[in-house]
Motif scaffolding. Sequence first.
Motif, mmCIF file in Angstrom:
data_model
loop_
_atom_site.group_PDB
_atom_site.id
_atom_site.type_symbol
_atom_site.label_atom_id
_atom_site.label_comp_id
_atom_site.label_asym_id
_atom_site.label_seq_id
_atom_site.Cartn_x
_atom_site.Cartn_y
_atom_site.Cartn_z
ATOM 1 N N CYS A 100 0.770 -1.188 -0.210
ATOM 2 C CA CYS A 100 0.199 -0.067 0.098
ATOM 3 C C CYS A 100 0.755 1.028 0.088
ATOM 4 C CB CYS A 100 -0.943 0.185 1.194
ATOM 5 S SG CYS A 100 -2.161 -1.187 1.261
ATOM 6 N N PHE A 101 2.032 1.238 0.703
ATOM 7 C CA PHE A 101 2.693 2.346 0.836
ATOM 8 C C PHE A 101 3.677 2.541 -0.562
ATOM 9 C CE2 PHE A 101 1.335 1.741 5.234
ATOM 10 C CZ PHE A 101 1.078 2.934 5.480
ATOM 11 N N THR A 102 4.358 1.519 -0.957
ATOM 12 C CA THR A 102 5.090 1.586 -1.955
ATOM 13 C C THR A 102 4.656 1.726 -3.226
ATOM 14 O OG1 THR A 102 5.382 -0.827 -2.199
ATOM 15 C CG2 THR A 102 6.800 -0.105 -0.955
ATOM 16 N N ARG A 103 3.432 1.181 -3.379
ATOM 17 C CA ARG A 103 2.642 1.546 -4.643
ATOM 18 C C ARG A 103 2.009 2.841 -4.573
ATOM 19 N NH1 ARG A 103 3.057 0.973 -8.745
ATOM 20 N NH2 ARG A 103 0.780 0.983 -9.353
ATOM 21 N N SER A 104 1.571 3.416 -3.305
ATOM 22 C CA SER A 104 1.421 4.881 -3.325
ATOM 23 C C SER A 104 2.490 5.645 -3.954
ATOM 24 C CB SER A 104 0.531 5.051 -2.121
ATOM 25 O OG SER A 104 -0.344 4.569 -1.925
ATOM 26 N N ALA A 117 1.058 12.646 1.857
ATOM 27 C CA ALA A 117 0.616 12.379 3.103
ATOM 28 C C ALA A 117 -0.003 11.083 3.248
ATOM 29 C CB ALA A 117 -0.131 13.689 3.591
ATOM 30 N N PHE A 118 0.277 10.205 4.211
ATOM 31 C CA PHE A 118 -0.181 9.012 4.442
ATOM 32 C C PHE A 118 -1.017 9.004 5.915
ATOM 33 C CE2 PHE A 118 3.019 7.829 1.745
ATOM 34 C CZ PHE A 118 2.583 6.510 0.853
ATOM 35 N N PRO A 119 -2.215 8.170 5.804
ATOM 36 C CA PRO A 119 -2.943 8.029 6.993
ATOM 37 C C PRO A 119 -2.083 6.533 7.440
ATOM 38 C CG PRO A 119 -4.254 7.042 5.295
ATOM 39 C CD PRO A 119 -2.792 7.814 4.631
ATOM 40 N N ALA A 120 -2.691 6.283 8.440
ATOM 41 C CA ALA A 120 -2.346 4.826 9.201
ATOM 42 C C ALA A 120 -3.056 3.521 8.552
ATOM 43 C CB ALA A 120 -2.380 4.844 10.580
ATOM 44 N N VAL A 121 -2.611 3.367 7.266
ATOM 45 C CA VAL A 121 -3.622 2.558 6.369
ATOM 46 C C VAL A 121 -3.719 1.072 7.222
ATOM 47 C CG1 VAL A 121 -3.361 1.159 4.252
ATOM 48 C CG2 VAL A 121 -2.751 3.338 4.103
ATOM 49 N N SER A 122 -5.051 0.572 7.304
ATOM 50 C CA SER A 122 -5.375 -0.555 7.959
ATOM 51 C C SER A 122 -5.395 -0.612 9.500
ATOM 52 C CB SER A 122 -4.640 -1.666 7.454
ATOM 53 O OG SER A 122 -4.946 -2.082 5.991
ATOM 54 N N ALA A 123 -4.898 0.362 10.023
ATOM 55 C CA ALA A 123 -4.769 0.448 11.544
ATOM 56 C C ALA A 123 -6.149 0.660 12.258
ATOM 57 C CB ALA A 123 -3.761 1.380 12.032
ATOM 58 N N GLY A 124 -7.057 1.154 11.426
ATOM 59 C CA GLY A 124 -8.297 1.330 12.083
ATOM 60 C C GLY A 124 -9.323 0.260 12.089
ATOM 61 N N ALA A 125 -10.563 0.301 10.930
ATOM 62 C CA ALA A 125 -11.622 -0.648 10.920
ATOM 63 C C ALA A 125 -10.876 -1.869 10.531
ATOM 64 C CB ALA A 125 -12.655 -0.040 10.238
ATOM 65 N N TYR A 126 -9.826 -1.987 9.724
ATOM 66 C CA TYR A 126 -9.490 -3.152 9.005
ATOM 67 C C TYR A 126 -8.723 -4.125 10.058
ATOM 68 C CZ TYR A 126 -11.034 -2.097 4.840
ATOM 69 O OH TYR A 126 -11.735 -1.925 3.270
ATOM 70 N N GLY A 127 -8.290 -3.445 11.431
ATOM 71 C CA GLY A 127 -8.068 -4.287 12.370
ATOM 72 C C GLY A 127 -6.416 -4.726 12.804
ATOM 73 N N TRP A 128 -5.699 -3.972 12.119
ATOM 74 C CA TRP A 128 -4.143 -4.140 12.171
ATOM 75 C C TRP A 128 -3.584 -3.426 13.378
ATOM 76 C CZ3 TRP A 128 0.052 -6.186 8.998
ATOM 77 C CH2 TRP A 128 -0.447 -6.962 7.918
ATOM 78 N N ALA A 129 -2.865 -3.923 14.235
ATOM 79 C CA ALA A 129 -2.262 -3.351 15.631
ATOM 80 C C ALA A 129 -1.360 -2.372 14.869
ATOM 81 C CB ALA A 129 -1.507 -4.359 16.114
ATOM 82 N N ALA A 130 -1.643 -1.027 15.698
ATOM 83 C CA ALA A 130 -1.062 0.177 15.279
ATOM 84 C C ALA A 130 0.257 0.262 15.363
ATOM 85 C CB ALA A 130 -1.154 1.348 16.250
ATOM 86 N N ASP A 131 0.960 -0.726 16.409
ATOM 87 C CA ASP A 131 2.450 -0.793 16.405
ATOM 88 C C ASP A 131 2.877 -1.553 14.964
ATOM 89 O OD1 ASP A 131 2.784 0.214 18.781
ATOM 90 O OD2 ASP A 131 2.840 -1.608 19.840
ATOM 91 N N ASP A 132 2.171 -2.611 14.576
ATOM 92 C CA ASP A 132 2.566 -3.252 13.205
ATOM 93 C C ASP A 132 2.683 -2.449 11.979
ATOM 94 O OD1 ASP A 132 3.113 -5.750 14.627
ATOM 95 O OD2 ASP A 132 1.037 -6.690 14.346
ATOM 96 N N VAL A 133 1.377 -1.751 12.202
ATOM 97 C CA VAL A 133 1.251 -0.648 10.886
ATOM 98 C C VAL A 133 2.376 0.245 10.689
ATOM 99 C CG1 VAL A 133 -0.234 0.932 9.789
ATOM 100 C CG2 VAL A 133 -1.367 -0.915 10.569
ATOM 101 N N ARG A 135 5.439 0.057 12.200
ATOM 102 C CA ARG A 135 6.809 -0.529 11.757
ATOM 103 C C ARG A 135 6.967 -0.751 10.452
ATOM 104 N NH1 ARG A 135 7.372 -5.616 11.214
ATOM 105 N NH2 ARG A 135 5.550 -6.129 12.391
ATOM 106 N N ILE A 136 5.677 -1.267 9.621
ATOM 107 C CA ILE A 136 5.792 -1.769 8.381
ATOM 108 C C ILE A 136 5.756 -0.463 7.482
ATOM 109 C CG2 ILE A 136 4.410 -2.955 6.577
ATOM 110 C CD1 ILE A 136 3.465 -4.819 8.757
ATOM 111 N N ALA A 137 4.942 0.423 8.050
ATOM 112 C CA ALA A 137 4.805 1.611 6.928
ATOM 113 C C ALA A 137 6.152 2.184 6.972
ATOM 114 C CB ALA A 137 3.709 2.508 7.560
ATOM 115 N N VAL A 138 7.161 2.553 8.122
ATOM 116 C CA VAL A 138 8.298 3.279 8.260
ATOM 117 C C VAL A 138 9.424 2.573 7.595
ATOM 118 C CG1 VAL A 138 10.067 3.899 9.838
ATOM 119 C CG2 VAL A 138 7.616 4.439 10.227
ATOM 120 N N GLN A 139 9.199 1.326 7.559
ATOM 121 C CA GLN A 139 10.229 0.365 6.728
ATOM 122 C C GLN A 139 9.878 0.611 5.360
ATOM 123 O OE1 GLN A 139 10.481 -3.712 7.796
ATOM 124 N NE2 GLN A 139 11.938 -3.976 6.319
#
Length: 171
Positions: A100-104, A117-133, A135-139
């Motif tokens: 999601c981040f790289t293709r964007s 500018a990015f939001p925290a993709v999948s950290a809300g209603a899609y149920g991913w833990a904020a810490d995981d999002v 870590r993955i987004a920043v990397q």
Amino acid sequence: MSIIEAVEGDITTQRTDAIVNAANASLFGGGGVDGAIHAAAGAGLLEACRQVRHRSWPAGLPVGEAVATEGFDLPARWVIHTVGPNAHRGQTDPALLASCFTRSLDVAAELSAQSVAFPAVSAGAYGWAADDVARIAVQAVREHPKPGIELVRLVLFGPRLYQTFSAALSG
């Protein structure tokens, strides 16, 4: 070298060349970030999304893919729509979220956007833990070549998400 920063705020008010929408596959709006972006952009965004569906993605935008439309009434010139993986549906592969981040970023570079500018993709209603999002987004953002992109802003709604992403950026 691109600047990567985290800010607490509302993505619909960001004065960047492009903002990323955490969209659903239909591209026709929804709740959370998606609904807020559609509401702030005005009716033109929904029509542009209908055209994208008709021309390019008749079955809906796949998870991890990204596509751009104009920003219409938003301060940003472009909206880059991406569909995050839904953990509630068993979509828990970190590579899908990273995509999601790289293709964007790929789409932003194709648009010659200098800031995104990015939001925290999948950290809300899609149920991913904020810490995981975070870590993955920043990397994903750090490792992406980002040609021509000078600023990547992670826009987090609320202090908890902001603190989580700030910690990931400092790590």
